[in-house]
Design a protein around this motif. Sequence first.
Motif, PDB file in Angstrom:
ATOM      1  N   LEU A 161      47.485  48.053  73.362  1.00 18.93           N
ATOM      2  CA  LEU A 161      46.626  47.869  72.200  1.00 18.93           C
ATOM      3  C   LEU A 161      46.847  48.984  71.191  1.00 18.93           C
ATOM      4  N   THR A 162      46.636  48.663  69.932  1.00 19.93           N
ATOM      5  CA  THR A 162      46.578  49.671  68.885  1.00 19.93           C
ATOM      6  C   THR A 162      45.266  49.495  68.137  1.00 19.93           C
ATOM      7  N   GLY A 163      44.839  50.534  67.441  1.00 14.93           N
ATOM      8  CA  GLY A 163      43.612  50.469  66.678  1.00 14.93           C
ATOM      9  C   GLY A 163      42.430  51.021  67.438  1.00 14.93           C
ATOM     10  N   GLN A 164      41.270  50.976  66.795  1.00 13.39           N
ATOM     11  CA  GLN A 164      40.038  51.483  67.356  1.00 13.39           C
ATOM     12  C   GLN A 164      38.986  50.379  67.343  1.00 13.39           C
ATOM     13  N   ALA A 165      38.319  50.164  68.463  1.00  7.82           N
ATOM     14  CA  ALA A 165      37.292  49.124  68.543  1.00  7.82           C
ATOM     15  C   ALA A 165      36.105  49.501  67.649  1.00  7.82           C
ATOM     16  N   THR A 166      35.706  48.577  66.769  1.00 12.48           N
ATOM     17  CA  THR A 166      34.596  48.819  65.846  1.00 12.48           C
ATOM     18  C   THR A 166      33.655  47.618  65.836  1.00 12.48           C
ATOM     19  N   VAL A 167      32.390  47.857  65.374  1.00 11.85           N
ATOM     20  CA  VAL A 167      31.409  46.793  65.181  1.00 11.85           C
ATOM     21  C   VAL A 167      30.674  47.046  63.875  1.00 11.85           C
ATOM     22  N   ALA A 168      30.063  45.983  63.321  1.00 19.46           N
ATOM     23  CA  ALA A 168      29.291  46.081  62.081  1.00 19.46           C
ATOM     24  C   ALA A 168      27.899  45.512  62.342  1.00 19.46           C
ATOM     25  N   PRO A 169      26.940  46.327  62.809  1.00 21.41           N
ATOM     26  CA  PRO A 169      25.592  45.836  63.105  1.00 21.41           C
ATOM     27  C   PRO A 169      24.822  45.523  61.822  1.00 21.41           C
ATOM     28  N   LEU A 170      23.673  44.859  61.967  1.00 19.68           N
ATOM     29  CA  LEU A 170      22.862  44.446  60.825  1.00 19.68           C
ATOM     30  C   LEU A 170      22.089  45.629  60.247  1.00 19.68           C
ATOM     31  N   GLY A 171      21.870  45.543  58.962  1.00 21.23           N
ATOM     32  CA  GLY A 171      21.009  46.504  58.295  1.00 21.23           C
ATOM     33  C   GLY A 171      21.366  47.927  58.632  1.00 21.23           C
ATOM     34  N   GLY A 172      20.350  48.705  58.930  1.00 25.52           N
ATOM     35  CA  GLY A 172      20.568  50.104  59.278  1.00 25.52           C
ATOM     36  C   GLY A 172      20.599  50.347  60.759  1.00 25.52           C
ATOM     37  N   ASP A 173      20.871  49.324  61.549  1.00 27.02           N
ATOM     38  CA  ASP A 173      20.887  49.483  62.997  1.00 27.02           C
ATOM     39  C   ASP A 173      21.961  50.475  63.425  1.00 27.02           C
ATOM     40  N   THR A 174      21.663  51.198  64.492  1.00 28.17           N
ATOM     41  CA  THR A 174      22.607  52.155  65.064  1.00 28.17           C
ATOM     42  C   THR A 174      23.205  51.561  66.329  1.00 28.17           C
ATOM     43  N   VAL A 175      24.445  51.105  66.215  1.00 26.05           N
ATOM     44  CA  VAL A 175      25.158  50.507  67.347  1.00 26.05           C
ATOM     45  C   VAL A 175      26.625  50.914  67.247  1.00 26.05           C
ATOM     46  N   THR A 176      27.196  51.395  68.337  1.00 24.13           N
ATOM     47  CA  THR A 176      28.614  51.735  68.387  1.00 24.13           C
ATOM     48  C   THR A 176      29.231  51.148  69.649  1.00 24.13           C
ATOM     49  N   VAL A 177      30.561  51.245  69.731  1.00 21.72           N
ATOM     50  CA  VAL A 177      31.290  50.729  70.890  1.00 21.72           C
ATOM     51  C   VAL A 177      31.608  51.891  71.827  1.00 21.72           C
ATOM     52  N   ALA A 178      31.319  51.719  73.095  1.00 28.20           N
ATOM     53  CA  ALA A 178      31.630  52.725  74.109  1.00 28.20           C
ATOM     54  C   ALA A 178      32.662  52.175  75.086  1.00 28.20           C
ATOM     55  N   GLY A 179      33.344  53.096  75.787  1.00 28.92           N
ATOM     56  CA  GLY A 179      34.314  52.687  76.805  1.00 28.92           C
ATOM     57  C   GLY A 179      35.737  52.674  76.273  1.00 28.92           C
ATOM     58  N   THR A 180      36.643  52.320  77.139  1.00 26.60           N
ATOM     59  CA  THR A 180      38.074  52.233  76.811  1.00 26.60           C
ATOM     60  C   THR A 180      38.526  50.784  76.947  1.00 26.60           C
ATOM     61  N   ALA A 181      39.089  50.280  75.879  1.00 25.71           N
ATOM     62  CA  ALA A 181      39.524  48.881  75.888  1.00 25.71           C
ATOM     63  C   ALA A 181      40.735  48.707  76.796  1.00 25.71           C
ATOM     64  N   LEU A 182      40.637  47.786  77.723  1.00 31.61           N
ATOM     65  CA  LEU A 182      41.740  47.438  78.604  1.00 31.61           C
ATOM     66  C   LEU A 182      42.089  45.975  78.361  1.00 31.61           C
ATOM     67  N   ALA A 183      43.335  45.742  78.031  1.00 34.34           N
ATOM     68  CA  ALA A 183      43.763  44.385  77.691  1.00 34.34           C
ATOM     69  C   ALA A 183      44.696  43.858  78.772  1.00 34.34           C
ATOM     70  N   GLN A 184      44.562  42.590  79.072  1.00 35.29           N
ATOM     71  CA  GLN A 184      45.377  41.967  80.107  1.00 35.29           C
ATOM     72  C   GLN A 184      45.876  40.610  79.632  1.00 35.29           C
ATOM     73  N   PHE A 185      47.178  40.384  79.803  1.00 30.25           N
ATOM     74  CA  PHE A 185      47.718  39.048  79.614  1.00 30.25           C
ATOM     75  C   PHE A 185      47.287  38.174  80.794  1.00 30.25           C
ATOM     76  N   GLY A 186      47.314  36.870  80.569  1.00 27.26           N
ATOM     77  CA  GLY A 186      46.952  35.952  81.643  1.00 27.26           C
ATOM     78  C   GLY A 186      47.913  36.000  82.810  1.00 27.26           C
ATOM     79  N   ASP A 187      49.171  36.334  82.547  1.00 28.45           N
ATOM     80  CA  ASP A 187      50.157  36.513  83.602  1.00 28.45           C
ATOM     81  C   ASP A 187      51.187  37.510  83.110  1.00 28.45           C
ATOM     82  N   LYS A 188      52.116  37.891  83.964  1.00 25.41           N
ATOM     83  CA  LYS A 188      53.076  38.945  83.634  1.00 25.41           C
ATOM     84  C   LYS A 188      54.297  38.435  82.883  1.00 25.41           C
ATOM     85  N   ASN A 189      54.444  37.141  82.720  1.00 25.91           N
ATOM     86  CA  ASN A 189      55.710  36.568  82.291  1.00 25.91           C
ATOM     87  C   ASN A 189      55.935  36.635  80.775  1.00 25.91           C
ATOM     88  N   VAL A 190      57.186  36.577  80.410  1.00 29.56           N
ATOM     89  CA  VAL A 190      57.604  36.597  79.014  1.00 29.56           C
ATOM     90  C   VAL A 190      57.035  35.391  78.271  1.00 29.56           C
TER      91      VAL A 190
END
Length: 738
Positions: A161-190
């Motif tokens: 993965l590239t980039g940074q996980a972000t969110v846009a909450p409503l109004g003045g709400d305080t919400v952020t993304v925590a953790g490390t994004a782990l991405a998986q293909f459905g299988d290993k094949n080309v």
Amino acid sequence: MTLTGSLTGQFSDKNVGVNKTVTLQGLALGGSDAGNYTAIAPTSLTASITPAPLSVTGLTAQNKVYDATTVAQLTGTPSFTALGADIVNLTGTPTGQFSDKNVGVGKLVTVTGLSLSGVDAGNYTPIAPTTLQATITPAPLAVGGLTVQTKVYDASTSAPLTGQATVAPLGGDTVTVAGTALAQFGDKNVGNGKSVTLQGLSLQGKEAGNYQMVLPTLTGTILPATLVYVAEPASRTVGQAAGAFAGLVQGWVAGETQATAAVGTVKFTSPAAASPDSVLSVAGSFAITGSGLTAANYTFSQAPGNAQALTVTAVGGPAEPPLIEAQRLQTSTLVLIGAPNQHSNGGVLDLGASIMAPAQVAAPGSGSVNTATMSKESIQGLLTERERVKRQALGVALEQLSLNPELADNRLCTNREDAESGKCLVTEALIAELAQERVNDAQPTVGGKAAGLPPPAKPAPSVSPAAATVRPAWVAPTLGPKRPVVSASLPQIQRKIAVLIGVNDYEDKSIPQLENAVGDAEALARLAEGPLGYETLMLRNPTKAQVVATLNRLAMEANPQDQVLIYYAGHGDEAVAQESGVKNGYWQLADSSAKSPQSWLSNNDIGRLLNLIKARQVALLSDSCYSGRLVDGPRVRATPGPVNPNEVLSDRTVVVMSSGGNAPVADAGEGGHSPFAFHLMQTLGKLQNWKPGANVFETVRFRVANKFPQSPQYGYSGVHAIGRGGDYLFEQRQLSPR
């Protein structure tokens, strides 16, 4: 007298009011004297009429998705029932409000905004419903900012993965993304546009509980990895049948093999021959091409050296010199030293007159042979004759070793002085004991402020059985204080130490003397100390005890973050154990005797010393006959794709690169150096930044094998980093001047 009748009170009107006058009615007098009286009702009675509650019905509160407000949606038509024929109307727009904005089930909803109108409106108070409830469910909150990178097949389902996980909450709400994004293909094949799933993320912040995280729908591409057909260089003669060609397939990933990841049978063919039985008719250089396999997750390519892997030599004349990297191999010479059948080389090919054409033999000590005009078969003949003469000279010791292969092995040391004598091998226990002593006594080490490799204790003078010459006392060179690093391609490596060993002069004159082994070691030392940034120790014509003493000290004092390079140029041989048939290799040092195998250094001891050196990376480069016996682990293969140096350096790696397999090798013929030393220095001299040792080796192997009948080897010594991609990393580095 009594009152009779039914007493009733009447307000003046029906409307709401305070202290309204009440008139009494229905009073009468009774009794015998009633006629004597007149009943007068009280005139001061008052009372109040308060508004009647008018309950509003017909409204329902609706569930909603969190929107950061307390607004509740109402449905239905408000209604009520007034008293009698009163004229009352309900006006206004009912609005609903939750008690707070947050997500919840069965939350109370308050209705406001209703009022009454009409003639009788003042007589009523509207009562909004008090039992309305509804639910606020979490709002979906999309995660953005992530992109799946295209990757080359690695037999895993992980998606980069590239980039940074972000969110846009409503109004003045305080919400952020925590953790490390782990991405998986459905299988290993080309594949292209493959679905990718995410995990490892969560929402945090004050209002995080009001949202449901929605992961993006991602896709990515897995490209095929590249397998390389690497043809084994081959030499043939015009008029000879082509025969079978050999090679291997490199580039399998994650432990996959031809058996597990491909179908088909590997074959190597050349356009110079329609079949193995075809007779070659044209001299020159030709391609040897690999084919025959299919693999769903791989593409196939040809190694660069395949383009000219076959050399066909004309009968009675040379083939056109093969091309190496688009340049003609320059004419090189093999210098003849000594009279016919006296083998003196070392950087020099030992040649016997019985296999030399008269025109090629010069006067003793002055002749040369132009190897560019010789076929591999001719060079092989020279090597075979040289080996015959040398093994004849070493016959007594070889016979003893065939009966007892351990005659050359050293005993184990018991203390530091013993180890510094070089008459024994240092042990793990002694290394640990000395390490603790350094901690207790604050003694400097190789990685310390003023450490070097101090000279071993001076060995007792030794007498050569053949020459009966007393060797002078010897003091080993030292590294001195650690030199500051000006620049490094791999700063993870703290210190680089190179020990260069060259043996030309043998006290036992029945052993063929060498000419260029010391020169090869010195040339490599200059390269190591220059652009490669090693701190070097140069051992010229050392004895067995001196070599063992130096390696003992290296094992006792090298640090885990160091990198060690050991180079040996000199004689080597092998003996076959009569009882087991196992072949064992040995080095002959300056004091080695042709009749005393105890004076030889065994591959067993060399391997033990390599594995005792605690440096993270250890490499032995052995330019001697039968040096392939030192490669006692799996071969290390070149990596076609990118390499992560941090992953490579995370494991301890001990490797050996030998100038040949288990056969004699040429000692000279390329610019005054041995073929192995020349092409090794040429390759390392062109190094940019850093390169895995296996990739360096492939270049050296091809260039040597393309001209000379020897097959360099590269593999692990012992069990270090086997199966995990461990390799020795050559790098550019600049040290401050001494």
